[in-house]
Design a protein around this motif. Structure first.
Motif, PDB file in Angstrom:
ATOM      1  N   PRO A   1       0.790  -1.402   0.127  1.00  0.00           N
ATOM      2  CA  PRO A   1       0.296   0.376   0.125  1.00  0.00           C
ATOM      3  C   PRO A   1       1.119   0.905   0.069  1.00  0.00           C
ATOM      4  N   ILE A   2       2.216   1.428   0.944  1.00  0.00           N
ATOM      5  CA  ILE A   2       2.834   2.293   0.224  1.00  0.00           C
ATOM      6  C   ILE A   2       3.377   2.652  -0.794  1.00  0.00           C
ATOM      7  N   GLY A   3       4.272   1.754  -1.540  1.00  0.00           N
ATOM      8  CA  GLY A   3       3.701   1.947  -2.914  1.00  0.00           C
ATOM      9  C   GLY A   3       3.190   2.355  -3.211  1.00  0.00           C
ATOM     10  N   GLY A   4       1.985   2.289  -3.482  1.00  0.00           N
ATOM     11  CA  GLY A   4       0.680   2.696  -4.430  1.00  0.00           C
ATOM     12  C   GLY A   4       0.910   3.993  -3.832  1.00  0.00           C
ATOM     13  N   LEU A   5       1.364   4.570  -2.801  1.00  0.00           N
ATOM     14  CA  LEU A   5       0.917   5.490  -2.474  1.00  0.00           C
ATOM     15  C   LEU A   5       2.018   6.773  -2.843  1.00  0.00           C
ATOM     16  N   ILE A   6       3.316   6.021  -3.286  1.00  0.00           N
ATOM     17  CA  ILE A   6       4.342   7.374  -3.392  1.00  0.00           C
ATOM     18  C   ILE A   6       3.808   7.205  -4.848  1.00  0.00           C
TER      19      ILE A   6
ATOM     20  N   LEU B   1       0.106  11.371   2.154  1.00  0.00           N
ATOM     21  CA  LEU B   1       1.470  10.019   2.889  1.00  0.00           C
ATOM     22  C   LEU B   1       0.251   9.938   3.933  1.00  0.00           C
ATOM     23  N   ASP B   2       0.149  11.322   4.762  1.00  0.00           N
ATOM     24  CA  ASP B   2      -0.876  11.339   5.740  1.00  0.00           C
ATOM     25  C   ASP B   2      -2.116  10.343   5.747  1.00  0.00           C
ATOM     26  N   ASN B   3      -2.885  10.532   4.824  1.00  0.00           N
ATOM     27  CA  ASN B   3      -4.456  10.243   5.155  1.00  0.00           C
ATOM     28  C   ASN B   3      -4.440   9.024   4.444  1.00  0.00           C
ATOM     29  N   GLY B   4      -2.920   7.869   3.675  1.00  0.00           N
ATOM     30  CA  GLY B   4      -3.243   7.047   2.856  1.00  0.00           C
ATOM     31  C   GLY B   4      -3.177   5.963   3.319  1.00  0.00           C
ATOM     32  N   HIS B   5      -2.116   6.067   4.514  1.00  0.00           N
ATOM     33  CA  HIS B   5      -1.632   4.341   5.470  1.00  0.00           C
ATOM     34  C   HIS B   5      -0.976   5.033   6.358  1.00  0.00           C
TER      35      HIS B   5
ATOM     36  N   ILE C   1       7.199   8.921   7.117  1.00  0.00           N
ATOM     37  CA  ILE C   1       7.392   8.995   6.490  1.00  0.00           C
ATOM     38  C   ILE C   1       8.081  10.671   5.466  1.00  0.00           C
ATOM     39  N   THR C   2       8.606  11.390   6.899  1.00  0.00           N
ATOM     40  CA  THR C   2       9.503  12.394   6.455  1.00  0.00           C
ATOM     41  C   THR C   2      10.547  12.738   6.069  1.00  0.00           C
ATOM     42  N   LEU C   3      10.674  14.340   4.944  1.00  0.00           N
ATOM     43  CA  LEU C   3      11.900  14.723   4.956  1.00  0.00           C
ATOM     44  C   LEU C   3      13.143  14.716   5.976  1.00  0.00           C
ATOM     45  N   GLU C   4      12.833  14.960   6.856  1.00  0.00           N
ATOM     46  CA  GLU C   4      13.747  14.719   7.861  1.00  0.00           C
ATOM     47  C   GLU C   4      14.172  13.811   8.312  1.00  0.00           C
ATOM     48  N   THR C   5      13.817  12.521   8.215  1.00  0.00           N
ATOM     49  CA  THR C   5      14.581  11.509   8.176  1.00  0.00           C
ATOM     50  C   THR C   5      14.797  10.707   7.421  1.00  0.00           C
TER      51      THR C   5
END
Length: 333
Positions: free
Chosen positions: A42-47, A295-299, A305-309
């Motif tokens: 699911p994360i792959g689908g979001l990205i 990202l916040d609403n999809g999973h 998943i943040t730019l800071e990390t």
């Protein structure tokens, strides 16, 4: 499935954009993920949605996609980390999700890749989120610790998965081996079905929480999470520095309290031969302001998943395109 999707997308683009001038070049970009019941898929689908902007799509500045112009990204189900590394090495995939430990071993030709040699064409785009190791037991199986897995019917996931690698490491840390359990090698979805039919006692999955297969089992026949803690874990962390202590919070899964465990990082890696400009565009799209809401609403794991990390735990070289973006935003001096 993926081939039919590609043909369908291509046909729609041709029919819908035949009158557009000038014609925009369409290109496909594959992301190897994992089993459909895990978190990678699911994360792959979001990205894939975030970085895609097919020909004819509404422009970003007019409320449309802020992905790479002309790009159609596709999330493909796979056997997981090791399989994704192998597919990138052979050119079967442009990119994939890989556990931080597997990425390091592959690039350096150590660990499980000692006999295969270095995978020198592996480069990083970003660290995504922590992946928690779940040891999921059937309710009533009387498995309260890792050592209680002895003699039980336990799925360690399929060959080619990062889960299988980590499962072996954890068993060894607690004085067990595959010979001490009744080992099965199946993906989470069929494992849940077998546990529900009392044909299996437990399974192991490495995934960001909450993960679908665990939630399904917990809300149906009931499940327990087996803690991974104690002095064995201290030794484990000394020997394998890509692991970190973790805690799956109370209420993450129905009827299951807070459970100590360990985690690895989920990282997005890419073939070094992919053009710098394309990877730069993909990285920029991933961290575009409009991607945050998706990202916040999809999973549930998307919030992590943040730019800071994005560079945490990355132990292989960045792709030049990704490195260029991170320099621009000040993450790299």
């Amino acid at each position: 499935m993926a081939t039919r999707l590609i043909l369908t997308l291509a046909l729609l683009v041709l029919l819908g954009g035949a009158s557009a001038a000038p014609a925009q070049e369409m290109r496909f970009f594959r992301i190897g993920t994992g089993g459909v019941a895990g978190t990678y898929y699911p994360i792959g689908g979001l990205i894939a949605d975030i970085i895609s902007s097919p020909p004819g799509a509404r422009p970003c500045n007019k409320g449309g996609s802020c992905g790479v112009p002309g790009l159609v990204a596709i999330a493909q189900s796979s056997n997981g980390s090791v399989a994704n590394v192998d597919a990138i090495k052979s050119g079967e995939l442009e990119s994939g999700f890989v556990q931080s430990d597997i990425a390091y071993w592959a690039y350096t030709g150590t660990g499980i890749f000692k006999d295969q040699g270095k995978v020198e064409n592996l480069r990083a785009i970003a660290n995504l989120y922590p992946e928690s190791i779940h040891i999921v037991a059937r309710k009533g199986a009387e498995i309260g610790s890792v050592r209680d897995l002895a003699g039980k019917r336990v799925s360690l996931d399929e060959p080619g998965s990062g889960t299988l690698v980590d499962a072996r490491i954890i068993l060894e840390a607690f004085g067990l081996s595959e010979a001490d359990i009744q080992a099965e090698y199946i993906k989470p979805s069929p494992a849940v079905a077998q546990i529900s039919d009392n044909q299996l006692d437990a399974y192991i999955i490495v995934a960001g929480y909450p993960t679908g297969s665990v939630a399904e089992l917990a809300s149906s026949v009931g499940a327990d999470l087996v803690p991974i803690d104690g002095p064995e874990v201290e030794t484990l962390l000394q020997n394998y520095q890509f692991f970190a202590k973790d805690l799956i919070p109370d209420g993450t899964y129905e009827g299951i309290g807070a459970t100590p465990t360990i985690s690895v990082g989920a990282q997005w890696v890419v073939d070094a031969e992919v053009e710098e400009e394309l990877v730069y565009g993909i990285t920029k799209a991933l961290w575009h302001d409009t991607a945050r809401q998706l990202l916040d609403n999809g999973h549930a794991r998307g919030k992590s998943i943040t730019l800071e990390t994005a560079l945490e735990g990355v132990a292989i070289p960045l792709h030049p395109g990704a490195e260029r973006y991170y320099r621009e935003v000040g993450l790299i001096p």
